[in-house]
Design a protein around this motif. Sequence first.
Motif, PDB file in Angstrom:
ATOM      1  N   LEU A  86      51.471  69.876  54.573  1.00 37.06           N
ATOM      2  CA  LEU A  86      51.163  71.216  55.078  1.00 37.06           C
ATOM      3  C   LEU A  86      52.227  71.665  56.084  1.00 37.06           C
ATOM      4  N   GLY A  87      52.686  70.736  56.905  1.00 34.75           N
ATOM      5  CA  GLY A  87      53.731  71.063  57.859  1.00 34.75           C
ATOM      6  C   GLY A  87      55.023  71.458  57.182  1.00 34.75           C
ATOM      7  N   CYS A 142      51.689  82.467  53.847  1.00 25.14           N
ATOM      8  CA  CYS A 142      50.414  81.748  53.810  1.00 25.14           C
ATOM      9  C   CYS A 142      50.125  81.284  52.386  1.00 25.14           C
ATOM     10  N   ALA A 143      49.080  80.475  52.233  1.00 28.55           N
ATOM     11  CA  ALA A 143      48.795  79.898  50.917  1.00 28.55           C
ATOM     12  C   ALA A 143      47.320  79.598  50.768  1.00 28.55           C
ATOM     13  N   ILE A 144      46.900  79.474  49.512  1.00 27.91           N
ATOM     14  CA  ILE A 144      45.664  78.779  49.181  1.00 27.91           C
ATOM     15  C   ILE A 144      46.058  77.330  48.932  1.00 27.91           C
ATOM     16  N   ALA A 145      45.536  76.431  49.726  1.00 25.52           N
ATOM     17  CA  ALA A 145      45.873  75.011  49.635  1.00 25.52           C
ATOM     18  C   ALA A 145      44.705  74.259  49.013  1.00 25.52           C
ATOM     19  N   ALA A 146      44.950  73.631  47.865  1.00 28.35           N
ATOM     20  CA  ALA A 146      43.965  72.749  47.239  1.00 28.35           C
ATOM     21  C   ALA A 146      44.247  71.335  47.743  1.00 28.35           C
ATOM     22  N   CYS A 147      43.347  70.810  48.552  1.00 25.48           N
ATOM     23  CA  CYS A 147      43.605  69.576  49.294  1.00 25.48           C
ATOM     24  C   CYS A 147      42.693  68.446  48.806  1.00 25.48           C
ATOM     25  N   ALA A 148      43.292  67.316  48.478  1.00 32.14           N
ATOM     26  CA  ALA A 148      42.556  66.099  48.149  1.00 32.14           C
ATOM     27  C   ALA A 148      43.002  65.040  49.149  1.00 32.14           C
ATOM     28  N   VAL A 149      42.306  64.988  50.283  1.00 33.19           N
ATOM     29  CA  VAL A 149      42.668  64.077  51.365  1.00 33.19           C
ATOM     30  C   VAL A 149      41.863  62.800  51.205  1.00 33.19           C
ATOM     31  N   ALA A 150      42.531  61.676  51.237  1.00 33.40           N
ATOM     32  CA  ALA A 150      41.874  60.390  51.014  1.00 33.40           C
ATOM     33  C   ALA A 150      40.690  60.207  51.962  1.00 33.40           C
ATOM     34  N   ALA A 200      37.756  61.802  51.722  1.00 32.23           N
ATOM     35  CA  ALA A 200      36.920  62.996  51.872  1.00 32.23           C
ATOM     36  C   ALA A 200      36.895  63.758  50.557  1.00 32.23           C
ATOM     37  N   VAL A 201      35.906  64.650  50.417  1.00 37.62           N
ATOM     38  CA  VAL A 201      35.832  65.458  49.197  1.00 37.62           C
ATOM     39  C   VAL A 201      36.968  66.472  49.197  1.00 37.62           C
ATOM     40  N   PRO A 202      37.491  66.817  48.033  1.00 37.41           N
ATOM     41  CA  PRO A 202      38.528  67.856  47.963  1.00 37.41           C
ATOM     42  C   PRO A 202      37.997  69.205  48.443  1.00 37.41           C
ATOM     43  N   PHE A 203      38.908  70.029  48.919  1.00 37.69           N
ATOM     44  CA  PHE A 203      38.553  71.391  49.315  1.00 37.69           C
ATOM     45  C   PHE A 203      39.742  72.293  49.055  1.00 37.69           C
ATOM     46  N   ALA A 204      39.485  73.592  49.026  1.00 38.74           N
ATOM     47  CA  ALA A 204      40.545  74.592  48.959  1.00 38.74           C
ATOM     48  C   ALA A 204      40.328  75.572  50.099  1.00 38.74           C
ATOM     49  N   ALA A 205      41.427  75.961  50.754  1.00 40.25           N
ATOM     50  CA  ALA A 205      41.325  76.815  51.933  1.00 40.25           C
ATOM     51  C   ALA A 205      42.569  77.678  52.063  1.00 40.25           C
ATOM     52  N   PHE A 206      42.403  78.828  52.687  1.00 40.41           N
ATOM     53  CA  PHE A 206      43.540  79.647  53.105  1.00 40.41           C
ATOM     54  C   PHE A 206      44.189  78.967  54.308  1.00 40.41           C
ATOM     55  N   VAL A 207      45.519  78.809  54.277  1.00 39.49           N
ATOM     56  CA  VAL A 207      46.204  78.138  55.380  1.00 39.49           C
ATOM     57  C   VAL A 207      47.343  79.000  55.908  1.00 39.49           C
ATOM     58  N   GLY A 253      40.755  75.118  57.451  1.00 41.56           N
ATOM     59  CA  GLY A 253      39.343  75.175  57.802  1.00 41.56           C
ATOM     60  C   GLY A 253      38.930  76.307  58.704  1.00 41.56           C
ATOM     61  N   HIS A 254      39.875  76.957  59.374  1.00 39.98           N
ATOM     62  CA  HIS A 254      39.475  77.999  60.330  1.00 39.98           C
ATOM     63  C   HIS A 254      39.607  79.390  59.740  1.00 39.98           C
ATOM     64  N   THR A 255      39.659  79.484  58.405  1.00 41.38           N
ATOM     65  CA  THR A 255      39.808  80.774  57.726  1.00 41.38           C
ATOM     66  C   THR A 255      38.661  80.926  56.725  1.00 41.38           C
ATOM     67  N   PHE A 256      38.922  80.677  55.438  1.00 44.48           N
ATOM     68  CA  PHE A 256      37.851  80.557  54.439  1.00 44.48           C
ATOM     69  C   PHE A 256      38.149  79.351  53.576  1.00 44.48           C
ATOM     70  N   ALA A 257      37.080  78.686  53.124  1.00 44.09           N
ATOM     71  CA  ALA A 257      37.259  77.436  52.387  1.00 44.09           C
ATOM     72  C   ALA A 257      36.029  77.148  51.544  1.00 44.09           C
TER      73      ALA A 257
END
Length: 350
Positions: free
Chosen positions: A20-21, A125-133, A135-142, A149-153
């Motif tokens: 993400l960075g 900015c982006a829609i990020a589809a995240c599969a972090v070891a 935890a359950v996957p999520f998609a969020a505006f970054v 997580g502080h936008t919509f997800a």
Amino acid sequence: MAGLSYIEIRGTPFDAGRALGEFGAAALHDYARRSAVWARAMRLRGSVLAASMAHQVRTRFPRVWEELQGMAVGIGLPFDDLFLWNCRGDLWAMAPDGCTTVQQAGEVRRITHNEDGDPAFAGHCAIAACAVAGAVPFAAFVYPGSIAGHTFAVTDGGLAMTVNSLRCRAVQPGVPRMVLARALLEVAGLDEALALVRGTERAGSFHLTLAHRNEHALLSVEFSAQACAVETVCASSRRALHTNHALHLPLRALPQTITPSSRYRQQRGTALLAGDSGLDALQVLADTGDARFPILRTASLNSGAESTLATADIRIHTGCIEWQVYEHPARPPCFHMRGARAAHRGLGLA
């Protein structure tokens, strides 16, 4: 409005943060060189408040701490600077974070949300589809340089969440609001989400709209350092709207800053929902009827320090969540999502 990217993030929390960075590095470095918002956040370098907040995150949310560590490496910034940037809304109530959310109860719950942020980040900015070891996957505006997580997800665990900034004026050295919002993306259900918010020593303030695919409630949650308020959007009232100031007791009685934009968007949006016109939520969020303080805050019709960078329309069915992301709420969606994955990118494109 400039276009949104779509990125896929995988790996450990550190790896996810680093990716993400790297995505946001160029935009954030350019922003930091000229931004008064960045300079204001950096005033707290070495402060007791910043050290206390960092300790809270390191001990309470070690996975988010690792993600922030990776993000600092990916961007190429000192960790302390990156951490302060992710505390900006706790440290300064007037940080440029806005948003308007329409909440609709019923058999199919619907959350429709304008993401209003710093116009300097338009196109970065982006829609990020995240599969972090772990935890359950999520998609969020970054945003560049900010944890998710502080936008919509939406998570593959069934949670849908949108976030509005509140400008409550009393801050304490607790967990930064963006860190708490990121941690919510790893909970299993609404009860766990509320327990996490209530059981955490909080620094700043947010409004959350929460729903889960296997639960019937649609929740409107406000929290600050001093209090937490939870209201259920009722099927009888059907629709509600929330902007950037606290509406629920006890928070609305506590010291807060209510900007003219937030006040007018709240009044205008509520009136549109209550009228006989039958306006759809996307039509409400596209409204520019008040020339000074439009609900849709484009570069040409901007009010205050924020512009609308994206719109999400999330429909929570029993057993699944389907949603669209728009660069403009009156135009076709750019992403069609199912759970945390893109079902289509662009209108009609598989």
